[in-house]
Design a protein around this motif. Sequence first.
Motif, mmCIF file in Angstrom:
data_model
loop_
_atom_site.group_PDB
_atom_site.id
_atom_site.type_symbol
_atom_site.label_atom_id
_atom_site.label_comp_id
_atom_site.label_asym_id
_atom_site.label_seq_id
_atom_site.Cartn_x
_atom_site.Cartn_y
_atom_site.Cartn_z
ATOM 1 N N GLY A 42 0.815 -1.205 0.000
ATOM 2 C CA GLY A 42 0.000 0.000 0.000
ATOM 3 C C GLY A 42 0.846 1.252 0.000
ATOM 4 N N ARG A 43 0.208 2.378 0.221
ATOM 5 C CA ARG A 43 0.878 3.670 0.195
ATOM 6 C C ARG A 43 1.027 4.185 1.623
ATOM 7 N NH1 ARG A 43 -1.412 7.850 -4.008
ATOM 8 N NH2 ARG A 43 -0.510 6.235 -5.367
ATOM 9 N N PHE A 44 2.249 4.658 1.930
ATOM 10 C CA PHE A 44 2.566 5.083 3.287
ATOM 11 C C PHE A 44 3.215 6.470 3.254
ATOM 12 C CE2 PHE A 44 2.581 0.526 3.124
ATOM 13 C CZ PHE A 44 1.960 0.125 4.301
ATOM 14 N N ALA A 45 2.894 7.300 4.233
ATOM 15 C CA ALA A 45 3.550 8.596 4.411
ATOM 16 C C ALA A 45 4.856 8.377 5.165
ATOM 17 C CB ALA A 45 2.649 9.551 5.185
ATOM 18 N N VAL A 46 5.973 8.813 4.569
ATOM 19 C CA VAL A 46 7.290 8.590 5.159
ATOM 20 C C VAL A 46 8.142 9.862 5.031
ATOM 21 C CG1 VAL A 46 7.255 6.114 4.641
ATOM 22 C CG2 VAL A 46 8.281 7.705 2.993
ATOM 23 N N GLU A 47 9.213 9.907 5.803
ATOM 24 C CA GLU A 47 10.289 10.900 5.675
ATOM 25 C C GLU A 47 9.843 12.339 5.949
ATOM 26 O OE1 GLU A 47 12.015 10.103 1.843
ATOM 27 O OE2 GLU A 47 13.028 8.302 2.558
ATOM 28 N N HIS A 48 8.815 12.493 6.771
ATOM 29 C CA HIS A 48 8.400 13.823 7.201
ATOM 30 C C HIS A 48 8.967 14.098 8.594
ATOM 31 C CE1 HIS A 48 5.395 10.761 8.285
ATOM 32 N NE2 HIS A 48 5.419 11.364 9.477
ATOM 33 N N GLY A 108 11.913 10.660 17.330
ATOM 34 C CA GLY A 108 10.810 11.097 18.162
ATOM 35 C C GLY A 108 9.451 10.885 17.533
ATOM 36 N N ARG A 109 8.628 11.923 17.546
ATOM 37 C CA ARG A 109 7.254 11.799 17.064
ATOM 38 C C ARG A 109 7.147 11.804 15.549
ATOM 39 N NH1 ARG A 109 4.682 16.093 21.240
ATOM 40 N NH2 ARG A 109 6.788 16.943 20.964
ATOM 41 N N SER A 110 8.255 11.981 14.842
ATOM 42 C CA SER A 110 8.223 11.809 13.395
ATOM 43 C C SER A 110 8.098 10.337 13.020
ATOM 44 C CB SER A 110 9.489 12.391 12.756
ATOM 45 O OG SER A 110 9.517 13.784 12.898
ATOM 46 N N GLY A 111 8.511 9.464 13.931
ATOM 47 C CA GLY A 111 8.444 8.037 13.632
ATOM 48 C C GLY A 111 9.493 7.618 12.621
ATOM 49 N N PHE A 112 9.458 6.360 12.240
ATOM 50 C CA PHE A 112 10.421 5.866 11.259
ATOM 51 C C PHE A 112 9.749 4.806 10.395
ATOM 52 C CE2 PHE A 112 10.805 3.149 14.957
ATOM 53 C CZ PHE A 112 10.859 1.872 14.424
ATOM 54 N N ALA A 113 10.370 4.520 9.285
ATOM 55 C CA ALA A 113 9.864 3.507 8.365
ATOM 56 C C ALA A 113 10.963 2.495 8.107
ATOM 57 C CB ALA A 113 9.406 4.148 7.058
ATOM 58 N N THR A 114 10.627 1.223 8.136
ATOM 59 C CA THR A 114 11.628 0.189 7.931
ATOM 60 C C THR A 114 11.789 -0.108 6.443
ATOM 61 O OG1 THR A 114 9.953 -1.548 8.176
ATOM 62 C CG2 THR A 114 11.140 -0.869 10.157
ATOM 63 N N GLY A 115 13.021 -0.440 6.075
ATOM 64 C CA GLY A 115 13.272 -0.952 4.738
ATOM 65 C C GLY A 115 13.423 0.083 3.648
ATOM 66 N N ILE A 116 13.456 1.384 3.966
ATOM 67 C CA ILE A 116 13.567 2.371 2.889
ATOM 68 C C ILE A 116 14.855 3.172 2.965
ATOM 69 C CG2 ILE A 116 11.067 2.577 2.677
ATOM 70 C CD1 ILE A 116 11.287 5.280 4.071
ATOM 71 N N TRP A 117 15.612 3.063 4.063
ATOM 72 C CA TRP A 117 16.865 3.793 4.201
ATOM 73 C C TRP A 117 18.028 2.825 4.213
ATOM 74 C CZ3 TRP A 117 13.796 5.871 8.738
ATOM 75 C CH2 TRP A 117 12.942 6.895 8.312
ATOM 76 N N GLU A 118 19.131 3.255 3.617
ATOM 77 C CA GLU A 118 20.323 2.430 3.557
ATOM 78 C C GLU A 118 20.919 2.246 4.953
ATOM 79 O OE1 GLU A 118 24.790 2.525 1.512
ATOM 80 O OE2 GLU A 118 23.268 4.033 0.983
ATOM 81 N N GLY A 119 21.371 1.009 5.238
ATOM 82 C CA GLY A 119 22.023 0.736 6.508
ATOM 83 C C GLY A 119 21.032 0.493 7.628
ATOM 84 N N ASP A 120 21.575 0.207 8.792
ATOM 85 C CA ASP A 120 20.769 -0.041 9.982
ATOM 86 C C ASP A 120 20.945 1.098 10.969
ATOM 87 O OD1 ASP A 120 19.872 -2.606 9.134
ATOM 88 O OD2 ASP A 120 21.821 -3.461 9.719
ATOM 89 N N PRO A 121 19.946 1.345 11.802
ATOM 90 C CA PRO A 121 20.112 2.386 12.820
ATOM 91 C C PRO A 121 21.120 1.961 13.872
ATOM 92 C CG PRO A 121 18.085 1.171 13.195
ATOM 93 C CD PRO A 121 18.637 0.678 11.895
ATOM 94 N N ILE A 122 21.754 2.939 14.495
ATOM 95 C CA ILE A 122 22.676 2.668 15.588
ATOM 96 C C ILE A 122 22.151 3.341 16.853
ATOM 97 C CG2 ILE A 122 24.666 2.484 14.041
ATOM 98 C CD1 ILE A 122 25.522 5.290 15.119
ATOM 99 N N SER A 123 22.555 2.828 17.984
ATOM 100 C CA SER A 123 22.205 3.425 19.268
ATOM 101 C C SER A 123 23.482 3.757 20.021
ATOM 102 C CB SER A 123 21.348 2.458 20.093
ATOM 103 O OG SER A 123 20.115 2.194 19.457
ATOM 104 N N ARG A 124 23.416 4.800 20.830
ATOM 105 C CA ARG A 124 24.583 5.205 21.619
ATOM 106 C C ARG A 124 24.465 4.621 23.020
ATOM 107 N NH1 ARG A 124 24.764 10.426 20.433
ATOM 108 N NH2 ARG A 124 26.533 10.161 19.016
ATOM 109 N N SER A 125 25.506 3.921 23.469
ATOM 110 C CA SER A 125 25.492 3.333 24.801
ATOM 111 C C SER A 125 25.611 4.420 25.868
ATOM 112 C CB SER A 125 26.643 2.339 24.968
ATOM 113 O OG SER A 125 27.892 3.030 25.009
ATOM 114 N N GLN A 126 25.248 4.069 27.087
ATOM 115 C CA GLN A 126 25.409 5.013 28.187
ATOM 116 C C GLN A 126 26.876 5.396 28.370
ATOM 117 O OE1 GLN A 126 23.492 3.291 31.719
ATOM 118 N NE2 GLN A 126 21.885 4.832 31.462
#
Length: 305
Positions: A42-48, A108-126
């Motif tokens: 289907g059609r999804f709103a992304v990248e806003h 944050g509240r923009s949310g994210f979409a899987t499978g449309i951006w190159e690479g994987d997200p990273i997280s910063r450790s404490q």
Amino acid sequence: MTYNLSDFGSYTVAGRLHEVTEGEPRNIQFTRSASYNYDPKGRFAVEHAYVQYFVPAHRNNAPPIVLVHGGGMHGSTWETTPDGRPGWINHLVRSGYETHVIDNVERGRSGFATGIWEGDPISRSQQEAWTLFRIGPIEGFSTRTPFENGQFPAQAFDTFSRMQVPRWLTTTPLHIAALVAVLKRLGPAIVICHSQGGEIAMDAMAEVPDLFAGFIGIEPSTRLSDPGLIASVPTVLFAGDFLDIDHRWRERLQNWTDWVTTARKHGGKATLVRSAHDVRSGHTHMPMLDHGNEECLSTCLQALM
């Protein structure tokens, strides 16, 4: 604190509609008592980007302020501090500034979409945040012992960690497009940016220089690439303390110093605010959350005007 507002709300900017053509429908249980046949196509709103705004009842005559967070962060950077004190949004609104706060693409509240951006997200450790943001030495992490005279509320560090989110490393062009869209909506504005937000703001300035009424960079993670670009934009860069702990921070301080010097040579109004010299000692990479955060903000605004 009590605030009198004439308006507040939110809006989204930029983005696109993305068509998904692969995948098979399946039955999913989305609550304990409800299920339905889910089709991933289907059609999804992304990248806003999501933007929240506050307009004081007694608004001052300054241009609107747009707050741009750094990497692995979102709009809460500018909200209540980890130990419960008012953040920069509070101080700006109380001072009469119309304020717009971005949760940029995939944060944050923009949310994210899987499978449309190159690479994987990273997280910063404490541990990485503790040392990278210059809160304290690594040996002080377990006991939450900051650098001597450090202004960060170290005992609330776990709460601060909940303000951080995963990030992609390939979405910067989308962040720039979102900021440009905000500025086109508002007209000329003062942009206050932090860390990675500095790179986003500088690239946005290259695209729409006339929409920057001022630029306040809080330890921006970028270099000045075009001195002529900012000659007409009043500029303030803020540098915290403990910059001698790592060569990367020493290099950035030199970059900020060169940035201001070069801007002045090209006829621009530019100021480097050093916290130990101009505010108080002990500020970190997160001065908007440190003790004395209001003083950091007011010093930058005064230097800009």
